[in-house]
Design a protein around this motif. Sequence first.
Motif, short mmCIF file in Angstrom:
data_model
loop_
_atom_site.label_atom_id
_atom_site.label_comp_id
_atom_site.label_asym_id
_atom_site.label_seq_id
_atom_site.Cartn_x
_atom_site.Cartn_y
_atom_site.Cartn_z
N ASP A 1 54.32 30.04 77.32
CA ASP A 1 55.14 31.33 77.06
C ASP A 1 55.14 32.47 78.08
OD1 ASP A 1 52.57 32.22 75.99
OD2 ASP A 1 53.99 33.90 75.53
N VAL A 2 55.88 33.34 77.91
CA VAL A 2 55.83 34.54 79.08
C VAL A 2 55.99 35.63 78.12
CG1 VAL A 2 57.09 33.19 80.83
CG2 VAL A 2 58.37 34.53 79.12
N GLY A 3 55.54 35.71 76.98
CA GLY A 3 55.62 36.86 76.16
C GLY A 3 54.76 38.21 76.60
N SER A 4 55.15 39.11 76.35
CA SER A 4 54.50 40.40 77.00
C SER A 4 53.37 40.80 75.94
CB SER A 4 55.41 41.63 76.90
OG SER A 4 56.48 41.33 77.66
N VAL A 5 53.24 40.10 74.85
CA VAL A 5 52.01 40.40 73.91
C VAL A 5 51.31 39.22 73.89
CG1 VAL A 5 51.22 41.44 71.76
CG2 VAL A 5 53.25 42.46 72.94
N LYS A 6 49.99 39.09 73.73
CA LYS A 6 49.35 37.47 73.55
C LYS A 6 48.62 37.26 72.17
CE LYS A 6 50.71 35.47 75.91
NZ LYS A 6 51.82 35.56 76.42
N ARG A 7 47.92 38.14 71.60
CA ARG A 7 47.11 37.93 70.38
C ARG A 7 48.44 37.32 69.22
NH1 ARG A 7 42.90 35.90 69.89
NH2 ARG A 7 44.26 34.52 68.91
N ASP A 8 49.50 38.13 68.87
CA ASP A 8 50.30 37.83 68.20
C ASP A 8 50.92 36.61 68.27
OD1 ASP A 8 50.25 40.30 66.36
OD2 ASP A 8 52.33 40.13 66.27
N VAL A 9 51.37 36.52 69.74
CA VAL A 9 52.11 35.08 70.10
C VAL A 9 51.26 33.79 69.95
CG1 VAL A 9 52.93 33.64 72.04
CG2 VAL A 9 53.63 36.20 71.64
N ILE A 10 50.07 34.06 70.43
CA ILE A 10 49.09 32.85 69.93
C ILE A 10 48.83 32.55 68.49
CG2 ILE A 10 46.56 32.26 70.27
CD1 ILE A 10 46.51 33.82 73.02
N ASP A 11 48.68 33.72 67.55
CA ASP A 11 48.75 33.24 66.46
C ASP A 11 49.99 32.64 65.67
OD1 ASP A 11 46.35 34.49 66.45
OD2 ASP A 11 46.59 36.44 65.53
N ALA A 12 51.24 33.26 66.32
CA ALA A 12 52.30 32.64 65.69
C ALA A 12 52.86 31.24 66.15
CB ALA A 12 53.50 33.48 66.16
N VAL A 13 52.24 30.92 67.45
CA VAL A 13 52.59 29.44 68.07
C VAL A 13 51.50 28.24 67.70
CG1 VAL A 13 52.94 28.32 70.28
CG2 VAL A 13 54.10 30.56 69.83
N ALA A 14 50.33 28.80 67.69
CA ALA A 14 49.17 27.73 67.97
C ALA A 14 49.14 26.86 66.73
CB ALA A 14 47.79 28.51 67.96
N TRP B 1 61.63 45.21 73.52
CA TRP B 1 60.77 46.26 73.31
C TRP B 1 60.38 46.65 71.92
CZ3 TRP B 1 57.34 47.36 76.82
CH2 TRP B 1 57.44 47.15 77.79
N ARG B 2 61.48 46.28 70.98
CA ARG B 2 61.22 46.60 69.65
C ARG B 2 60.06 45.54 69.37
NH1 ARG B 2 65.07 43.70 65.92
NH2 ARG B 2 63.89 42.04 66.89
N ASP B 3 60.10 44.43 69.47
CA ASP B 3 59.03 43.35 69.31
C ASP B 3 57.73 43.42 69.86
OD1 ASP B 3 61.09 42.05 68.02
OD2 ASP B 3 61.09 40.24 69.11
N VAL B 4 57.62 44.13 71.19
CA VAL B 4 56.42 44.40 71.77
C VAL B 4 55.68 45.52 70.85
CG1 VAL B 4 55.41 45.53 73.78
CG2 VAL B 4 57.12 43.61 74.16
N PHE B 5 56.38 46.38 70.48
CA PHE B 5 55.58 47.51 69.90
C PHE B 5 55.14 46.75 68.52
CE2 PHE B 5 57.97 50.11 72.75
CZ PHE B 5 57.13 50.56 73.41
N LEU B 6 55.87 46.14 68.02
CA LEU B 6 55.55 45.63 66.44
C LEU B 6 54.38 44.70 66.66
CD1 LEU B 6 58.94 45.23 64.59
CD2 LEU B 6 57.30 47.28 64.50
N SER B 7 54.43 44.09 67.77
CA SER B 7 53.41 42.90 68.02
C SER B 7 52.12 43.45 68.60
CB SER B 7 53.84 41.80 68.93
OG SER B 7 55.15 41.32 68.43
#
Length: 307
Positions: free
Chosen positions: A97-110, A236-242
Amino acid sequence: MSQVYDRVALIGLGLIASSMFWAIKRSGLAGEVTGYARSQETRDIARQIGLCDRVCDSAADAAKGADLVVLCVPVGAMGVVAAEIAPVLKPGATISDVGSVKRDVIDAVAPYVPQGVHFVPAHPLAGTEHSGPKSGFAELFDNRWCLLVPTQGSDPDSVATLRKFWEAMGANVNEMDAEHHDLVLAVTSHAPHLIAYTMVGVADDLRRVTDSEVIEYSAAGFRDFTRIAASDPTMWRDVFLSNKEATLEILGRFTEELFALQRAIRTGDGDHLFDYFTRTRAIRRSIIDAGQDTEAPNFGRDPGHKE
Ligand code: NAP
């Protein structure tokens, strides 16, 4: 440069995916690139401008049979998209992925990554305030960093191939763990964006300064805030929430420093201001020395160029 993957699938066709596509084509890094975007409108535009060798009408169609699938959608949408494509992922494929936040993306995708598929999260530190399928360009990643954030048990071969791929797209690659990534990015990107949004909001509220004055005299510093504050609201909404925790931590520190500067101004403590600004000037110098910005007046921007 030679081909790195037979088939690459780009899910989401905005600034980052379109830049990846043009960078892949520039150096012939994939045999075929498929793409998918949520709206018919974006898919139509992609077909018109030749963005992707094949534009598909579902994320699963685009991902089917791909050796590398890259999720290029807003951070808050990563989990849903991963769930959708999981059943068709080819054994041995890499999902990134190319997401600007990593912990939340890993938890969501893994949780959706099937056995035998390698998950290697990544984040290219490159962007502009523009978005959408027409905003990409092949040079976006040149000499910029791309951080790979391998998860526990990420296959070393798939990490090495993804590294080669990003390097071939022009990026310098480094590895980092998710928590550290999110803290670093809170300092270098997320908090500065929030401050820019705030500053532009303040100017908008301050009716004593007329709109025309704000626009006319913006080169005095404000213009750079407006450029950042023009960035995509969904992203940017998603970045701050994540990246809640790290951003709040940095904003807490920011507020303390701001109060200290405020007090120095009120009490006429010129030494404090001078020392502080000397320290910050040195940081600017080190960014230029690292080749991450230009020393040219006006940040190298053409004064007539409306960006
Ligand atoms: P973008 O230009 O706004 O494009 C986003 C793409 O995702 C569009 O094709 C959009 O489809 C699709 N999409 C949006 N919501 C979706 C959903 N709920 N389900 C499925 N698809 C959806 O965004 P971008 O700037 O390329 O950013 C993409 C990712 O890269 C984000 O995770 C962001 O954090 C990260 N990133 C951005 C930058 C930057 O500066 N822009 C830098 C580094 C990393 P439609 O067009 O059909 O709506």
